[in-house]
Design an enzyme around this catalytic site. Structure first.
Site, short mmCIF file in Angstrom:
data_model
loop_
_atom_site.label_atom_id
_atom_site.label_comp_id
_atom_site.label_asym_id
_atom_site.label_seq_id
_atom_site.Cartn_x
_atom_site.Cartn_y
_atom_site.Cartn_z
N GLY A 49 6.76 5.99 -12.65
CA GLY A 49 5.27 5.56 -12.00
C GLY A 49 4.41 4.58 -12.83
O GLY A 49 3.12 4.49 -12.31
N LEU A 50 4.74 3.89 -13.59
CA LEU A 50 4.14 2.67 -14.22
C LEU A 50 4.30 1.48 -13.96
O LEU A 50 3.82 0.48 -14.40
CB LEU A 50 4.55 2.92 -15.81
CG LEU A 50 4.50 4.18 -16.46
CD1 LEU A 50 4.75 3.99 -18.06
CD2 LEU A 50 2.93 4.56 -16.65
N ASP A 109 -0.79 -2.08 -7.83
CA ASP A 109 0.24 -2.13 -8.86
C ASP A 109 0.18 -3.63 -9.20
O ASP A 109 -0.22 -3.61 -10.60
CB ASP A 109 1.40 -1.78 -8.53
CG ASP A 109 1.66 -0.21 -8.23
OD1 ASP A 109 0.44 0.54 -8.49
OD2 ASP A 109 2.64 0.29 -7.69
N TYR A 144 6.29 8.95 1.53
CA TYR A 144 5.22 7.81 1.33
C TYR A 144 4.93 7.40 2.52
O TYR A 144 3.74 7.34 3.02
CB TYR A 144 5.82 6.94 0.40
CG TYR A 144 4.71 5.67 -0.09
CD1 TYR A 144 3.86 5.84 -1.21
CD2 TYR A 144 4.61 4.69 0.59
CE1 TYR A 144 3.00 5.11 -1.49
CE2 TYR A 144 3.97 3.75 0.56
CZ TYR A 144 2.81 3.89 -0.63
OH TYR A 144 2.14 2.78 -0.93
N ASP A 177 -5.10 3.10 -1.97
CA ASP A 177 -5.15 1.67 -1.98
C ASP A 177 -4.63 1.16 -0.52
O ASP A 177 -5.31 0.48 -0.05
CB ASP A 177 -4.24 1.14 -3.08
CG ASP A 177 -2.62 1.26 -3.06
OD1 ASP A 177 -2.21 2.35 -2.51
OD2 ASP A 177 -1.76 0.80 -3.93
P1 ADP Z 1 8.74 1.82 -10.78
O1 ADP Z 1 8.02 2.89 -10.41
O2 ADP Z 1 9.09 1.71 -12.23
O3 ADP Z 1 8.02 0.65 -10.10
P2 ADP Z 1 10.61 1.19 -8.67
O4 ADP Z 1 11.80 1.91 -8.18
O5 ADP Z 1 9.62 0.65 -7.99
O6 ADP Z 1 10.16 2.03 -9.94
O7 ADP Z 1 11.10 -0.05 -9.44
C1 ADP Z 1 12.25 0.04 -10.23
C2 ADP Z 1 13.30 -1.18 -9.93
O8 ADP Z 1 12.54 -2.37 -10.47
C3 ADP Z 1 14.65 -1.12 -10.83
O9 ADP Z 1 15.61 -0.29 -10.18
C4 ADP Z 1 14.77 -2.63 -11.10
O10 ADP Z 1 15.32 -3.19 -9.87
C5 ADP Z 1 13.65 -3.39 -11.30
N1 ADP Z 1 13.33 -3.34 -12.69
C6 ADP Z 1 12.19 -2.68 -13.32
N2 ADP Z 1 12.48 -2.84 -14.86
C7 ADP Z 1 13.26 -3.54 -14.87
C8 ADP Z 1 13.87 -4.58 -15.89
N3 ADP Z 1 13.46 -4.24 -17.31
N4 ADP Z 1 14.74 -5.30 -15.86
C9 ADP Z 1 15.50 -5.53 -14.58
N5 ADP Z 1 14.81 -4.86 -13.46
C10 ADP Z 1 13.80 -4.18 -13.55
#
Ligand code: ADP
Ligand code: MG
Length: 383
Positions: free
Chosen positions: A122-123, A170, A220, A36
């Site tokens: 990773g979702l 994403d 990355y 991407d």
């Molecule tokens: P991912 O691969 O799941 O996107 P990231 O590290 O990019 O992982 O993002 C994860 C961050 O996004 C968490 O640490 C939090 O700050 C925020 N986040 C994700 N899900 C939630 C949730 N259910 N409630 C609050 N914050 C969330």
């Protein structure tokens, strides 16, 4: 699955007002990894795991936000958006700031966030969260930005406020996905085409390594730089080359002698991976899922050997999958160095298969393997 009534009740109990409720999903990516940000092709699908936001105007000038999943809350002053010590709140603040930069006043609001997208696997739980905030504010403020514009807005929020130089896949998938479909996105033009995802008795199963190696973010950025270095070499010879999207394998090979071998392999992977996305779409059109599976395996090998963003745990899962005749294809998904593999698995015998793989994975790593079976779903919506 998040229960909307529960979310509404919790919000009302907390804030004594009736909220509007929005949702935006996480995503899988069938194929097209690390393409991407190289302006190439990706093939993601929005999934039935999502972030939900209940929102209503605040009574005073302070915004009050609650994260149900982190059992945490914070206050924010939107007149001066600053980074918060509550990590999750930054994903809301970054999006608010983007609306402000477009000239929109964002009044103080109360919000309750709940999600069932696994975090850090990773979702793209972060894109789901930012997309639901963007979708909610767009509607709540009576703005009329389209889904593409909102995806760009969310990408800027992640790039500028969170500081991760991610591509657009994403958030684009979270906002534009469609149930029953994968979405082939051209990251250069942002044109996309929906492909019916007819899985013919197969399921999309994610196997979660349970690890996230600390290399992930630095590598990355290194990969981004390596690809840019490759583009610089070729653009010296041919004006107008702005990304690896503008280069084909023949042209790349014609410059091989000018390349550092590592950079060459990185660039070759990206160009080949773009081609795999197109070939996967062709195979899907013909209903040839075995071919889709083979292309997924090819993607994993490239990510492992040429792009070098895999890890021991991901490779183990891919090897275990290759030994199973009912898994058509398997590959690491997302940035790499941990997270999940995505697998195309025959529904028949799924439980026994998972039992075998979980046992083997735990024996080798000591980690209990989690799995998620997902189905495609629509992009961001209002409830
Ligand atoms: P991912 O691969 O799941 O996107 P990231 O590290 O990019 O992982 O993002 C994860 C961050 O996004 C968490 O640490 C939090 O700050 C925020 N986040 C994700 N899900 C939630 C949730 N259910 N409630 C609050 N914050 C969330
Ligand atoms: Mg993320």
């Amino acid at each position: 699955m998040i229960a909307i009534d529960d979310l509404r009740q919790q919000f009302t109990a907390r804030f004594s007002s009736v909220p509007r409720i929005y949702r935006a999903p996480g995503r899988v990516n069938i194929i097209g990894e690390h393409t991407d940000y190289n302006m190439g092709f990706v093939l993601p699908a929005a999934i039935d795991k999502a972030a939900w936001m209940a929102i209503a105007p605040a009574e005073d000038a302070r915004s009050h936000w609650v994260s149900a999943d982190f059992n945490d809350e914070c206050y924010a002053d939107l007149d001066v958006v600053e980074r918060s010590s509550h990590h999750w709140a930054n994903y809301i603040l970054g999006v608010v700031k983007q609306f402000q930069e477009l000239g929109h006043a964002v009044p103080a609001f109360n919000a309750l966030i709940m999600a069932d997208v696994p975090i850090g696997s990773g979702l793209s739980s972060s894109a789901a969260l930012q997309s639901v905030v963007a979708w909610a504010l767009n509607d709540w403020l009576g703005l009329e930005y389209g889904r593409k514009e909102l995806a760009l807005l969310v990408q800027r929020a992640e790039n500028q406020f969170i500081g991760l130089q991610c591509g657009i896949m994403d958030m684009f998938a979270s906002l534009n996905g469609k149930k029953g479909h994968a979405l082939r996105l051209d990251c250069q033009s942002l044109d996309y085409e929906l492909f019916p995802l007819d899985l013919l008795g197969h399921k999309i199963v994610l196997l979660d390594t349970g690890v996230k190696h600390s290399l992930a973010n630095t590598e990355y950025n290194t990969r981004r730089n390596e690809c840019e270095a490759g583009v610089r070499i070729i653009s010296k010879a041919r004006a107008g080359v702005e990304s690896l999207r503008d280069v084909d394998l023949q042209e790349l090979f014609s410059h091989q002698h000018e390349f550092d071998p590592v950079i060459f392999r990185r660039c070759r992977f990206v160009i080949e991976e773009n081609d795999r996305v197109l070939r996967t779409c062709e195979a899907m059109r013909q209903g040839d899922l075995s071919r889709v599976g083979e292309l997924m395996k090819g993607s994993h090998r490239g990510l492992r050997d040429d792009y070098e963003v895999s890890c021991r745990e991901l490779d183990l899962l891919s090897t275990l999958a290759d030994e199973e005749p009912t898994i058509l294809g398997s590959r690491m998904m997302g940035g790499g160095f941990g997270g999940c593999t995505i697998n195309l698995v025959q529904e028949n015998g799924l439980d026994q298969l998972l039992f075998r793989i979980k046992q083997a994975y735990q024996e080798a790593t000591g980690i209990v393997l989690k799995h998620y079976t997902v189905v495609t779903d629509d992009g961001a919506s209002k409830s």
